[in-house]
Design an enzyme around this catalytic site. Structure first.
Site, PDB file in Angstrom:
ATOM      1  N   ASP A  47     -20.706 159.839  80.741  1.00  0.00           N
ATOM      2  CA  ASP A  47     -20.789 160.652  79.949  1.00  0.00           C
ATOM      3  C   ASP A  47     -22.005 160.394  78.761  1.00  0.00           C
ATOM      4  O   ASP A  47     -21.172 160.362  77.484  1.00  0.00           O
ATOM      5  CB  ASP A  47     -19.415 161.005  79.732  1.00  0.00           C
ATOM      6  CG  ASP A  47     -18.747 161.465  80.205  1.00  0.00           C
ATOM      7  OD1 ASP A  47     -18.907 162.040  81.048  1.00  0.00           O
ATOM      8  OD2 ASP A  47     -16.925 161.552  80.440  1.00  0.00           O
ATOM      9  N   GLU A  56     -18.491 172.403  81.681  1.00  0.00           N
ATOM     10  CA  GLU A  56     -18.448 171.561  81.287  1.00  0.00           C
ATOM     11  C   GLU A  56     -19.741 170.980  80.910  1.00  0.00           C
ATOM     12  O   GLU A  56     -20.992 171.593  80.725  1.00  0.00           O
ATOM     13  CB  GLU A  56     -17.406 170.220  81.957  1.00  0.00           C
ATOM     14  CG  GLU A  56     -17.788 169.264  82.328  1.00  0.00           C
ATOM     15  CD  GLU A  56     -16.758 168.794  83.154  1.00  0.00           C
ATOM     16  OE1 GLU A  56     -15.199 169.129  83.446  1.00  0.00           O
ATOM     17  OE2 GLU A  56     -17.419 167.765  83.597  1.00  0.00           O
TER      18      GLU A  56
END
Length: 524
Positions: free
Chosen positions: A36, A202
């Site tokens: 991430d 997302e």
């Protein structure tokens, strides 16, 4: 020049001048799994805020956020954990999920989340310490207009040229956006739903170039499944849309999730993302890497080309080509050496007090993009991690991954030396501090017995000359402490001679008997 060549010599090392570019190595670090990524540029340094995957085969276990940094895009520092889940009261255990940091007016605002809540931590230094600004989430499913259930994740922040800040977030096809007040810890007005984001899953990210706003995100694949996912994007003339879908900018990044950030650094655009290639396809063992982002003439994005080589260096090499180094264990102060000054294959490597011997000197040679061989000065053999066990030995160079080492800074003058084959770290057995303690490759634990300092050994070079003809009779062959040397026979290099260039690479004598090569000359 001929007078210089008549200096009493003990060593002539072949030096071939090259203009090879140095590139990065993907993934950026190998001692831990990272995920991430959220890139940020500050003070001419490229930073990446990233989670750390620790779950192995047990799902997403993420206990905190790390920061990586580089000034040249090739040599990276792992600054360690800058914020732990346990230090934020409202975060769910082991859920250091996707986060994003941004600087404003000298403060650093770190937007963090778990499985359903978003908050903000603040620091006066980019490396922390970060403190929870509110003592509670900024956004949860109780916030009017926010995502329902546990879909409030993956915050992304963008500050426009006029100073207005925006926050974007969401997952599972549910996405939201809002303005932030100038204090960066309060929403400014109503939460709205972005329009035009096709197949949204997302991992929101927004950037701007030439008046165009780009909203990139992880998109559901053609079957409608959430992963493996692409990174798709849309554009707008307004930071809140409506958005016009433009397609895919990054294909699958393995078998699992796809999460990216886009940023400009020193006139080039970079695409930072994670993959699960290093782990062989384990979705919760991801690794951050970087490739170039390029634009078409009309402002649309070219598809990212995923590489194992990464991007080109924009700085100086980490190690000098013409130098040897002592490699010192941080915990003991002792040096990495080949036991008993052996010149044989399979000789063990140990730590020992500094005694000035050449078996304690090493040449660090970049043999792949950002990956190094470590060559012993005394023997000319290579540092090697035995695949069948944890032993570290010296061995003839054969090019295997177990002879290749990724060197990552700790940020305090020391480095992790990570084997490319085992992904384990050069380590002193049981953190022993005595002479002859063995060296091993061992899973990363962050202890000082896995940290190493590189101390450059002073060179005694007096200059370089260029060979003008194939007459070597002027050289005085001599051998000193096993250093590679050149012998001659009637002015010719013997076929049995052992010749290294300044990068430590071996050369066949028959391949270099011609003018035009440069030599480093050293005094006896």
């Amino acid at each position: 020049m001929m007078q210089l060549m008549k200096i009493n010599l003990f060593l002539v090392i072949l030096f071939i001048v090259s203009s090879m570019r140095i590139w990065a190595d993907n993934p950026l670090v190998r001692h831990i799994f990272t995920a991430d990524p959220a890139p940020m540029v500050y003070n001419d340094t490229f930073y990446i805020f990233t989670g750390r995957d620790e779950g192995k085969n047990n799902g997403w276990i993420m206990n905190g956020w790390h920061v990586l940094s580089s000034a040249d895009m090739v040599n990276w520092t792992d600054h360690g954990m800058v914020l732990a889940v346990k230090d934020v009261t409202w975060l769910n255990k082991s859920q250091a999920w996707a986060a994003h940091c941004i600087e404003r007016n000298g403060k650093f605002y770190f937007y963090i989340c778990d499985s359903g809540e978003i908050g903000v931590a603040v620091a006066d230094n980019i490396l922390g310490p970060y403190k929870d600004a509110l003592g509670k989430p900024l956004i949860s499913n109780a916030t009017p207009g926010a995502c329902p259930g546990d879909d409030n994740i993956d915050p992304a922040v963008f500050i426009d040229d006029d100073g207005q800040a925006y926050l974007y977030w969401g997952t599972d096809g549910v996405v939201r956006q809002a303005k932030l007040k100038s204090n960066m810890i309060e929403l400014d007005g109503a939460i709205t739903v972005p329009q035009g984001l096709n197949r949204f899953f997302e991992a929101s990210w927004v950037h701007k170039r030439n008046g165009i706003y780009y909203y990139s995100y992880a998109a559901k694949n053609s079957t409608g499944a959430s992963w493996p996912s692409n990174i798709d994007y849309a554009i707008s003339s307004n930071p809140l849309g409506p958005w016009t879908y433009k397609g895919t900018v990054n294909d699958f990044a393995g078998t699992g999730t796809n999460h990216s950030g886009i940023i400009k650094f020193k006139d080039k655009w970079y695409f930072v993302y994670h993959t699960d290639y290093l782990s062989g396809g384990t979705p919760w063992q991801r690794s951050v890497q970087v490739d170039y982002l390029n634009y078409n003439a009309d402002g649309t994005l070219k598809k990212v080309v995923q590489t194992t080589t990464g991007v080109e260096s924009i700085g100086e090499p980490l190690f000098s080509k013409d130098a040897f180094y002592k490699i010192k264990a941080r915990h003991s102060g002792k040096l990495l050496e080949v036991a008993n000054a052996s010149k044989e294959n399979n000789a063990v490597v140990q730590q020992y007090s500094d005694n000035g011997e050449f078996c304690q000197h090493w040449k660090v040679v970049e043999i792949e993009n950002g990956v190094y061989e470590i060559i012993n000065r005394n023997s000319g053999l290579v540092l090697d991690a035995v695949r069948e066990n944890e032993k570290v030995i010296q061995y003839s160079r054969w090019g295997g991954a177990n002879q290749k080492w990724k060197i990552t800074s700790v940020g305090n003058g020391a480095y992790y030396i990570v084997n490319k084959s085992s992904m384990e770290v050069l380590d002193v057995y049981y953190a022993e501090t005595t002479d002859r303690a063995k060296i091993q490759h061992w899973p990363f634990n962050g202890e000082t017995c896995q940290m190493w300092e590189f101390i450059k050994v002073d060179s005694v070079a007096v200059g370089t000359v260029t060979l003008q003809k194939k007459d070597f009779s002027i050289y005085t062959p001599e051998k000193y402490k096993g250093i590679v040397y050149m012998t001659t026979d009637n002015g010719q290099i013997l076929s049995s001679s052992k010749i290294l260039d300044l990068t430590g690479r071996m050369y066949d004598p028959s391949k270099i008997q011609k003018p035009g090569f440069r030599y480093l000359i050293q005094k006896k």
